[in-house]
Scaffold this motif. Structure first.
Motif, PDB file in Angstrom:
ATOM      1  N   ARG A 191      51.179  -2.014  15.084  1.00 20.67           N
ATOM      2  CA  ARG A 191      51.018  -3.101  15.580  1.00 20.67           C
ATOM      3  C   ARG A 191      52.303  -4.098  15.253  1.00 20.67           C
ATOM      4  O   ARG A 191      52.962  -3.723  14.329  1.00 20.67           O
ATOM      5  CB  ARG A 191      49.628  -3.817  15.306  1.00 20.67           C
ATOM      6  N   ALA A 192      52.432  -5.085  15.865  1.00 21.43           N
ATOM      7  CA  ALA A 192      53.276  -6.148  15.747  1.00 21.43           C
ATOM      8  C   ALA A 192      52.899  -7.404  15.314  1.00 21.43           C
ATOM      9  O   ALA A 192      53.595  -8.519  15.335  1.00 21.43           O
ATOM     10  CB  ALA A 192      54.188  -6.366  17.244  1.00 21.43           C
ATOM     11  N   ALA A 249      57.593 -12.704   9.871  1.00 22.47           N
ATOM     12  CA  ALA A 249      57.781 -12.135  10.985  1.00 22.47           C
ATOM     13  C   ALA A 249      59.191 -11.635  11.449  1.00 22.47           C
ATOM     14  O   ALA A 249      59.613 -10.939  11.637  1.00 22.47           O
ATOM     15  CB  ALA A 249      56.777 -12.708  12.069  1.00 22.47           C
ATOM     16  N   ALA A 250      60.067 -12.908  11.668  1.00 15.68           N
ATOM     17  CA  ALA A 250      61.090 -12.790  11.998  1.00 15.68           C
ATOM     18  C   ALA A 250      62.409 -12.941  10.971  1.00 15.68           C
ATOM     19  O   ALA A 250      63.393 -12.464  11.285  1.00 15.68           O
ATOM     20  CB  ALA A 250      61.405 -14.088  12.998  1.00 15.68           C
ATOM     21  N   ILE A 295      53.510 -14.531  -1.406  1.00 12.99           N
ATOM     22  CA  ILE A 295      53.938 -13.240  -1.724  1.00 12.99           C
ATOM     23  C   ILE A 295      52.520 -12.200  -1.952  1.00 12.99           C
ATOM     24  O   ILE A 295      52.704 -10.944  -1.309  1.00 12.99           O
ATOM     25  CB  ILE A 295      54.716 -13.109  -3.274  1.00 12.99           C
ATOM     26  N   ALA A 296      51.421 -12.775  -2.590  1.00  9.32           N
ATOM     27  CA  ALA A 296      50.496 -11.870  -2.697  1.00  9.32           C
ATOM     28  C   ALA A 296      49.757 -11.581  -1.332  1.00  9.32           C
ATOM     29  O   ALA A 296      49.380 -10.342  -1.322  1.00  9.32           O
ATOM     30  CB  ALA A 296      49.386 -12.811  -3.422  1.00  9.32           C
ATOM     31  N   PHE A 297      49.930 -12.346  -0.201  1.00 16.71           N
ATOM     32  CA  PHE A 297      49.368 -12.153   1.055  1.00 16.71           C
ATOM     33  C   PHE A 297      50.172 -11.465   2.128  1.00 16.71           C
ATOM     34  O   PHE A 297      49.927 -11.119   3.242  1.00 16.71           O
ATOM     35  CB  PHE A 297      48.586 -13.400   1.617  1.00 16.71           C
ATOM     36  N   HIS A 298      51.536 -11.603   1.938  1.00 15.97           N
ATOM     37  CA  HIS A 298      52.427 -11.466   2.993  1.00 15.97           C
ATOM     38  C   HIS A 298      52.345 -10.346   3.764  1.00 15.97           C
ATOM     39  O   HIS A 298      52.787 -10.051   4.926  1.00 15.97           O
ATOM     40  CB  HIS A 298      53.778 -11.897   2.963  1.00 15.97           C
ATOM     41  N   ASP A 299      52.186  -9.207   3.014  1.00 16.51           N
ATOM     42  CA  ASP A 299      51.939  -7.591   3.641  1.00 16.51           C
ATOM     43  C   ASP A 299      50.695  -7.114   3.514  1.00 16.51           C
ATOM     44  O   ASP A 299      50.445  -5.922   3.441  1.00 16.51           O
ATOM     45  CB  ASP A 299      53.047  -6.883   2.964  1.00 16.51           C
ATOM     46  N   ALA A 300      49.717  -8.107   3.165  1.00 17.81           N
ATOM     47  CA  ALA A 300      48.288  -7.611   3.030  1.00 17.81           C
ATOM     48  C   ALA A 300      47.613  -6.684   4.276  1.00 17.81           C
ATOM     49  O   ALA A 300      47.077  -5.873   4.184  1.00 17.81           O
ATOM     50  CB  ALA A 300      47.155  -8.816   2.908  1.00 17.81           C
ATOM     51  N   VAL A 301      48.222  -7.203   5.322  1.00 20.47           N
ATOM     52  CA  VAL A 301      47.810  -6.141   6.645  1.00 20.47           C
ATOM     53  C   VAL A 301      49.122  -5.688   7.075  1.00 20.47           C
ATOM     54  O   VAL A 301      50.075  -6.358   7.358  1.00 20.47           O
ATOM     55  CB  VAL A 301      47.382  -7.133   7.855  1.00 20.47           C
ATOM     56  N   TYR A 302      49.113  -4.338   7.073  1.00 12.24           N
ATOM     57  CA  TYR A 302      50.376  -3.549   7.536  1.00 12.24           C
ATOM     58  C   TYR A 302      50.081  -2.444   8.406  1.00 12.24           C
ATOM     59  O   TYR A 302      49.816  -1.284   7.676  1.00 12.24           O
ATOM     60  CB  TYR A 302      51.141  -3.207   6.480  1.00 12.24           C
ATOM     61  N   ASP A 303      50.007  -2.685   9.605  1.00 17.90           N
ATOM     62  CA  ASP A 303      49.704  -1.507  10.728  1.00 17.90           C
ATOM     63  C   ASP A 303      50.998  -1.182  11.447  1.00 17.90           C
ATOM     64  O   ASP A 303      51.342  -1.971  12.146  1.00 17.90           O
ATOM     65  CB  ASP A 303      48.508  -1.771  11.509  1.00 17.90           C
ATOM     66  N   THR A 304      51.605   0.018  11.110  1.00 19.58           N
ATOM     67  CA  THR A 304      53.133   0.323  11.725  1.00 19.58           C
ATOM     68  C   THR A 304      52.711   0.507  13.329  1.00 19.58           C
ATOM     69  O   THR A 304      53.689   0.489  13.795  1.00 19.58           O
ATOM     70  CB  THR A 304      53.494   1.666  11.063  1.00 19.58           C
TER      71      THR A 304
END
Length: 217
Positions: A87-88, A122-123, A76-85
């Motif tokens: 990029r895929a 991701a999926a 949970i703490a890391f799952h969206d740490a990188v979120y660049d709209t």
């Protein structure tokens, strides 16, 4: 730092000490560079806090007695740490961040499990792993929230994708919603399915209909 942020920081420091065994200050700064960014209208610290609260609310349920709660919290703490709209590969990059921050502990079973769970977001596909199923359901719990909460979530997502033209947004977002609605189940655990499935399908269908109806002004 307000009281909520301080509480979340203290919780993370304790989790990091339990799972990785090193001080968490530098890792918190790495996470805050993402979750604390001004363009994180939905995928920010409040999202992480909501998932942790959701996990706490079901942690003692018999269905989840055998899952590793610490591994789930780490994911949970890391799952969206990188979120660049634009990029895929955000999930893979978030998993890579956990691996890098954990250092030698990245080979431990608990950290490897968290990394695998992050990749699974991701999926959001079917999983044979009970902990992964719970994590994915926690991440999708907002879909079954009361209508006003869901509307705020959808609006926040749109703000994160503000660079996408309106027509393209409506088409692309509606297609994503359709793919979710086509699934036999949105939630993989029986508890979340029983509690949220019907409301989530109603929310998704209503948003898809609004998107296809076009602007109201």
């Amino acid at each position: 730092m307000d009281a909520t942020d301080a509480s979340l920081r203290a919780r993370f420091d304790a989790l990091w000490a339990r799972t990785v065994g090193t001080p968490g200050a530098a890792t918190w700064r790495a996470l805050d560079a993402g979750y604390g960014a001004a363009d994180r209208h939905y995928h920010g610290w409040p999202h992480v806090a909501a998932l942790l609260t959701g996990h706490d609310s079901v942690r003692a349920h018999p269905d989840f007695a055998d899952v590793d709660g610490n591994a789930i919290d780490l994911a949970i703490a890391f799952h969206d740490a990188v979120y660049d709209t634009a990029r895929a590969d955000n999930e893979a990059r978030s998993a890579d961040l956990l691996r890098a921050e954990a250092g030698p502990a990245s080979g431990d079973a608990r950290v490897r499990a968290a990394i695998a769970m992050i990749h699974a977001t991701a999926a959001h596909g079917p999983s044979a792993d009970p902990a992964t199923r719970l994590l994915l359901d926690l991440d999708l719990a907002v879909l079954g929230a009361p209508r006003a909460v869901y509307a705020a979530y959808a609006a926040a997502i749109r703000r994160e994708y503000a660079a996408v033209p309106e027509a393209a947004w409506r088409l692309g977002r509606a297609q994503i919603l359709d793919r979710f609605l086509a699934r036999p189940r949105l939630y993989q655990t029986d508890l979340f399915h029983d509690r949220l499935e019907a409301a989530a399908r109603a929310n998704l269908a209503a948003e898809a209909a609004r998107l296809r109806a076009g602007p109201t002004e």
